[in-house]
Design a protein around this motif. Structure first.
Motif, PDB file in Angstrom:
ATOM      1  N   ALA A 173       1.210-104.662 -10.539  1.00 48.01           N
ATOM      2  CA  ALA A 173       1.547-106.190  -9.280  1.00 48.01           C
ATOM      3  C   ALA A 173       0.274-105.527  -9.239  1.00 48.01           C
ATOM      4  N   ILE A 174      -0.378-104.419  -8.434  1.00 47.75           N
ATOM      5  CA  ILE A 174      -1.839-104.306  -8.056  1.00 47.75           C
ATOM      6  C   ILE A 174      -2.988-104.511  -8.715  1.00 47.75           C
ATOM      7  N   ALA A 175      -2.010-104.196 -10.004  1.00 45.71           N
ATOM      8  CA  ALA A 175      -3.895-104.347 -10.639  1.00 45.71           C
ATOM      9  C   ALA A 175      -4.320-105.454 -11.876  1.00 45.71           C
ATOM     10  N   LEU A 176      -2.435-106.308 -11.546  1.00 45.84           N
ATOM     11  CA  LEU A 176      -3.216-107.793 -12.502  1.00 45.84           C
ATOM     12  C   LEU A 176      -3.353-107.878 -11.393  1.00 45.84           C
ATOM     13  N   TYR A 177      -3.330-108.174  -9.960  1.00 50.46           N
ATOM     14  CA  TYR A 177      -3.963-109.681  -9.000  1.00 50.46           C
ATOM     15  C   TYR A 177      -5.140-108.722  -8.696  1.00 50.46           C
TER      16      TYR A 177
ATOM     17  N   TYR B  55       6.415-101.230  -1.761  1.00 45.52           N
ATOM     18  CA  TYR B  55       5.460 -99.700  -0.786  1.00 45.52           C
ATOM     19  C   TYR B  55       5.589 -98.058  -0.513  1.00 45.52           C
ATOM     20  N   VAL B  56       6.196 -98.883   0.455  1.00 43.41           N
ATOM     21  CA  VAL B  56       6.517 -98.232   1.810  1.00 43.41           C
ATOM     22  C   VAL B  56       7.771 -97.338   1.344  1.00 43.41           C
ATOM     23  N   LEU B  57       9.064 -98.226   0.590  1.00 40.13           N
ATOM     24  CA  LEU B  57      10.148 -98.455   0.303  1.00 40.13           C
ATOM     25  C   LEU B  57      10.496 -97.424  -0.356  1.00 40.13           C
TER      26      LEU B  57
ATOM     27  N   GLY C 239      -9.391-101.132   2.431  1.00 37.96           N
ATOM     28  CA  GLY C 239     -10.410-101.378   0.256  1.00 37.96           C
ATOM     29  C   GLY C 239      -9.602-101.899   0.495  1.00 37.96           C
ATOM     30  N   LYS C 240      -9.994-101.950  -1.552  1.00 34.91           N
ATOM     31  CA  LYS C 240      -9.231-102.826  -2.097  1.00 34.91           C
ATOM     32  C   LYS C 240      -8.058-102.934  -2.327  1.00 34.91           C
ATOM     33  N   LEU C 241      -7.118-101.794  -1.878  1.00 31.42           N
ATOM     34  CA  LEU C 241      -5.798-101.463  -1.688  1.00 31.42           C
ATOM     35  C   LEU C 241      -5.288-102.231  -0.865  1.00 31.42           C
ATOM     36  N   ALA C 242      -5.948-102.145   0.771  1.00 33.54           N
ATOM     37  CA  ALA C 242      -4.634-102.731   1.686  1.00 33.54           C
ATOM     38  C   ALA C 242      -4.926-104.072   1.451  1.00 33.54           C
TER      39      ALA C 242
END
Length: 88
Positions: free
Chosen positions: A26-30, A57-59, A42-45
């Motif tokens: 999902a992150i890579a698609l967004y 993500y934390v789960l 950063g990009k991830l956050a």
């Protein structure tokens, strides 16, 4: 009891891995739709904030940690039982 704990640990660990992989998908698609991001988080956050993905993500990380801990505990317990039976 032993088999159910071991099975529950395996299910938790595998479901954590699957959820973690789906979140990274999902992150890579967004990321191509990301307009701007700042360097400190950063990009991830930024992506996790925009897709409201912090909870899964934390789960997923918690599932992997709990499943791994259950498997390690089960292995330690069975090894300890074998050592006790050899002493007797």
């Amino acid at each position: 009891m032993k088999k159910s704990l071991q099975l529950f640990g395996i299910v938790l660990f595998i479901s954590g891995i699957i959820l973690f992989g789906l979140m990274h998908l999902a992150i890579a698609l967004y990321i191509p739709h990301l307009e701007e991001w700042s360097d400190p988080p950063g990009k991830l956050a930024v992506v996790l904030n925009e897709i409201i993905g912090w909870i899964p993500y934390v789960l997923s990380i918690l599932f992997m940690l709990l499943g791994g801990a259950m498997l390690i505990f089960d292995l330690w317990k069975s090894k300890h039982k074998k050592q006790e039976s050899k002493k007797s």
